[in-house]
Design a protein around this motif. Structure first.
Motif, PDB file in Angstrom:
ATOM      1  N   ILE A 191       1.404  -1.294  -0.073  1.00 39.53           N
ATOM      2  CA  ILE A 191       0.016  -0.190   0.147  1.00 39.53           C
ATOM      3  C   ILE A 191       0.516   1.345  -0.073  1.00 39.53           C
ATOM      4  N   GLU A 192       0.970   2.640  -0.821  1.00 39.72           N
ATOM      5  CA  GLU A 192       1.150   3.671  -0.988  1.00 39.72           C
ATOM      6  C   GLU A 192       0.259   4.863  -1.049  1.00 39.72           C
ATOM      7  N   SER A 193       0.306   5.384  -0.164  1.00 36.59           N
ATOM      8  CA  SER A 193      -0.106   7.064   0.130  1.00 36.59           C
ATOM      9  C   SER A 193       0.863   8.090   0.619  1.00 36.59           C
ATOM     10  N   ASP A 194       0.191   8.307   0.001  1.00 33.05           N
ATOM     11  CA  ASP A 194       1.146  10.235   0.591  1.00 33.05           C
ATOM     12  C   ASP A 194       0.542  10.734   1.050  1.00 33.05           C
ATOM     13  N   SER A 195      -0.032  10.432   2.069  1.00 37.88           N
ATOM     14  CA  SER A 195      -0.313  11.112   3.663  1.00 37.88           C
ATOM     15  C   SER A 195       0.677  10.729   4.738  1.00 37.88           C
ATOM     16  N   THR A 196       0.724  10.943   5.592  1.00 39.04           N
ATOM     17  CA  THR A 196       2.422  10.809   6.565  1.00 39.04           C
ATOM     18  C   THR A 196       1.890  10.533   7.239  1.00 39.04           C
ATOM     19  N   LEU A 197       0.611  11.263   8.014  1.00 33.80           N
ATOM     20  CA  LEU A 197      -0.536  10.877   8.866  1.00 33.80           C
ATOM     21  C   LEU A 197      -0.791   9.233   8.911  1.00 33.80           C
ATOM     22  N   VAL A 198      -1.765   9.376   7.506  1.00 38.19           N
ATOM     23  CA  VAL A 198      -2.061   7.556   8.489  1.00 38.19           C
ATOM     24  C   VAL A 198      -1.647   6.397   7.783  1.00 38.19           C
ATOM     25  N   VAL A 199       0.350   6.998   7.075  1.00 38.08           N
ATOM     26  CA  VAL A 199       1.110   6.329   7.085  1.00 38.08           C
ATOM     27  C   VAL A 199       1.644   6.114   8.142  1.00 38.08           C
ATOM     28  N   SER A 200       1.941   6.703   9.076  1.00 37.66           N
ATOM     29  CA  SER A 200       2.192   6.565  10.278  1.00 37.66           C
ATOM     30  C   SER A 200       1.511   5.580  11.520  1.00 37.66           C
ATOM     31  N   TRP A 201       0.234   6.479  11.623  1.00 40.11           N
ATOM     32  CA  TRP A 201      -1.174   5.412  11.861  1.00 40.11           C
ATOM     33  C   TRP A 201      -1.069   3.969  11.758  1.00 40.11           C
TER      34      TRP A 201
ATOM     35  N   VAL B  65      -5.143  -9.690   5.535  1.00 38.52           N
ATOM     36  CA  VAL B  65      -3.860 -10.155   4.971  1.00 38.52           C
ATOM     37  C   VAL B  65      -2.798  -9.339   5.245  1.00 38.52           C
ATOM     38  N   HIS B  66      -2.126  -9.670   4.206  1.00 40.48           N
ATOM     39  CA  HIS B  66      -0.449  -9.320   4.301  1.00 40.48           C
ATOM     40  C   HIS B  66      -0.277  -8.091   3.424  1.00 40.48           C
ATOM     41  N   PHE B  67       0.211  -7.105   4.465  1.00 48.78           N
ATOM     42  CA  PHE B  67       0.400  -6.302   3.470  1.00 48.78           C
ATOM     43  C   PHE B  67       1.598  -5.081   3.997  1.00 48.78           C
ATOM     44  N   THR B  68       2.189  -4.399   3.087  1.00 46.67           N
ATOM     45  CA  THR B  68       3.443  -2.702   3.295  1.00 46.67           C
ATOM     46  C   THR B  68       2.534  -1.700   3.493  1.00 46.67           C
ATOM     47  N   ILE B  69       3.130  -0.842   4.460  1.00 44.96           N
ATOM     48  CA  ILE B  69       2.261   0.115   3.749  1.00 44.96           C
ATOM     49  C   ILE B  69       3.083   1.685   3.733  1.00 44.96           C
ATOM     50  N   THR B  70       3.594   2.057   2.610  1.00 41.15           N
ATOM     51  CA  THR B  70       5.018   3.061   2.550  1.00 41.15           C
ATOM     52  C   THR B  70       4.691   4.424   2.042  1.00 41.15           C
ATOM     53  N   HIS B  71       5.010   5.541   2.449  1.00 47.57           N
ATOM     54  CA  HIS B  71       4.707   6.817   2.162  1.00 47.57           C
ATOM     55  C   HIS B  71       5.049   7.315   0.630  1.00 47.57           C
ATOM     56  N   GLN B  72       4.145   7.525  -0.242  1.00 46.81           N
ATOM     57  CA  GLN B  72       4.918   7.716  -1.743  1.00 46.81           C
ATOM     58  C   GLN B  72       4.388   9.165  -1.596  1.00 46.81           C
ATOM     59  N   PHE B  73       6.104  10.348  -2.333  1.00 46.87           N
ATOM     60  CA  PHE B  73       4.991  11.354  -3.022  1.00 46.87           C
ATOM     61  C   PHE B  73       4.336  11.617  -3.536  1.00 46.87           C
ATOM     62  N   ARG B  74       3.590  12.799  -3.492  1.00 43.24           N
ATOM     63  CA  ARG B  74       2.412  12.968  -4.332  1.00 43.24           C
ATOM     64  C   ARG B  74       2.423  13.290  -6.081  1.00 43.24           C
ATOM     65  N   GLU B  75       4.147  13.629  -6.192  1.00 41.62           N
ATOM     66  CA  GLU B  75       4.213  13.143  -7.917  1.00 41.62           C
ATOM     67  C   GLU B  75       4.327  12.016  -8.690  1.00 41.62           C
ATOM     68  N   GLY B  76       4.460  10.570  -7.135  1.00 43.34           N
ATOM     69  CA  GLY B  76       4.904   9.115  -7.783  1.00 43.34           C
ATOM     70  C   GLY B  76       3.502   8.444  -7.197  1.00 43.34           C
ATOM     71  N   ASN B  77       2.657   9.514  -6.453  1.00 44.10           N
ATOM     72  CA  ASN B  77       0.744   9.085  -6.345  1.00 44.10           C
ATOM     73  C   ASN B  77      -0.331   9.459  -7.344  1.00 44.10           C
ATOM     74  N   THR B  78      -0.008  10.149  -8.937  1.00 41.44           N
ATOM     75  CA  THR B  78      -0.157  10.505  -9.538  1.00 41.44           C
ATOM     76  C   THR B  78      -1.941  10.586  -9.717  1.00 41.44           C
ATOM     77  N   ALA B  79      -1.842   8.675 -10.229  1.00 44.10           N
ATOM     78  CA  ALA B  79      -3.274   8.115 -10.672  1.00 44.10           C
ATOM     79  C   ALA B  79      -4.128   8.040  -9.446  1.00 44.10           C
ATOM     80  N   ALA B  80      -3.654   7.833  -8.443  1.00 42.07           N
ATOM     81  CA  ALA B  80      -4.474   7.891  -6.672  1.00 42.07           C
ATOM     82  C   ALA B  80      -5.582   9.391  -6.922  1.00 42.07           C
ATOM     83  N   ASP B  81      -4.469  10.138  -6.983  1.00 46.27           N
ATOM     84  CA  ASP B  81      -4.883  11.722  -6.728  1.00 46.27           C
ATOM     85  C   ASP B  81      -5.562  12.293  -7.895  1.00 46.27           C
ATOM     86  N   PHE B  82      -5.373  11.718  -8.961  1.00 45.61           N
ATOM     87  CA  PHE B  82      -6.491  12.047 -10.193  1.00 45.61           C
ATOM     88  C   PHE B  82      -8.048  11.599  -9.744  1.00 45.61           C
ATOM     89  N   LEU B  83      -7.837  10.187  -9.252  1.00 47.43           N
ATOM     90  CA  LEU B  83      -9.751   9.597  -8.955  1.00 47.43           C
ATOM     91  C   LEU B  83     -10.023   9.845  -7.711  1.00 47.43           C
TER      92      LEU B  83
END
Length: 202
Positions: A109-119, A144-162
């Motif tokens: 999982i990748e998100s550009d929200s540092t707060l949610v990634v931290s949680w 679910v087996h998962f990892t979560i990491t922070h991604q800069f907004r520029e690397g998350n453009t598709a999710a940002d568009f949606l």
């Protein structure tokens, strides 16, 4: 008092050699940001929340891709009135739910929200008013087996568009690549090809 004025790199060298005080130029240093494919057997889920005002109209979006960068699914969701952190958390819930519906249970999982990634990294949500959503997310992630990491907004453009489409009132799930908007197809093709986005730093 030191006067500020634009100077060239050559002038900077001369001023430094003469020990003349000056204010250096502000430089925008670009950083290349890449979307990375997940490891074999894993699925990449990129999610984002969008909120017009805080609180305000909010929505979320996300996209699911495999280890080859192939499209597997996407969504835009309208959440109504809420906060930016609420939008980020609800987008994550919607994304994990869609992955489970499609039979995927090994998620990067990748998100550009540092707060949610931290949680999620610490398994502790510090916003009491979001605890109902937080409990819902933890329940979804139990099998679910998962990892979560922070991604800069520029690397998350598709999710940002949606997410922005969701904020505008659209709630839709996409399971076919050809059903996507032209702009979104272009973003996904760039990611799959390993082409970077530019992030400007000051």
């Amino acid at each position: 008092m030191v006067k500020q004025w634009p100077i060239s790199a050559r002038d900077e060298v001369i001023l430094r050699d003469l020990e003349v005080p000056y204010v250096g130029r502000s430089r925008n240093i670009p950083k290349l940001v890449y979307w990375r494919k997940p490891a074999e057997g894993w699925i990449k889920l990129n999610v984002d929340g969008s909120c017009r005002g805080n609180p305000g109209n909010c929505g979320g979006g996300g996209v699911i891709r495999d280890m080859l960068g192939n499209f597997k699914g996407a969504f835009s969701s309208y959440f109504g009135q809420g906060t930016n952190n609420e939008a980020e958390l609800k987008a994550l819930i919607a994304g994990v739910s869609l992955c489970k519906e499609l039979g995927f249970n090994q998620l990067n999982i990748e998100s550009d929200s540092t707060l949610v990634v931290s949680w999620l990294s610490s398994r502790k949500c510090t916003a009491w008013y979001l605890w109902d959503y937080w409990d819902e997310l933890l329940t979804l992630l139990r099998e679910v087996h998962f990892t979560i990491t922070h991604q800069f907004r520029e690397g998350n453009t598709a999710a940002d568009f949606l997410a922005r489409r969701g904020e505008e009132g659209n709630s839709i799930t996409f399971l076919e690549f050809n059903s996507l908007a032209k702009e979104l197809k272009g973003m996904l093709r760039m990611d799959k090809a390993g082409l970077p986005q530019l992030r400007r730093l000051t």
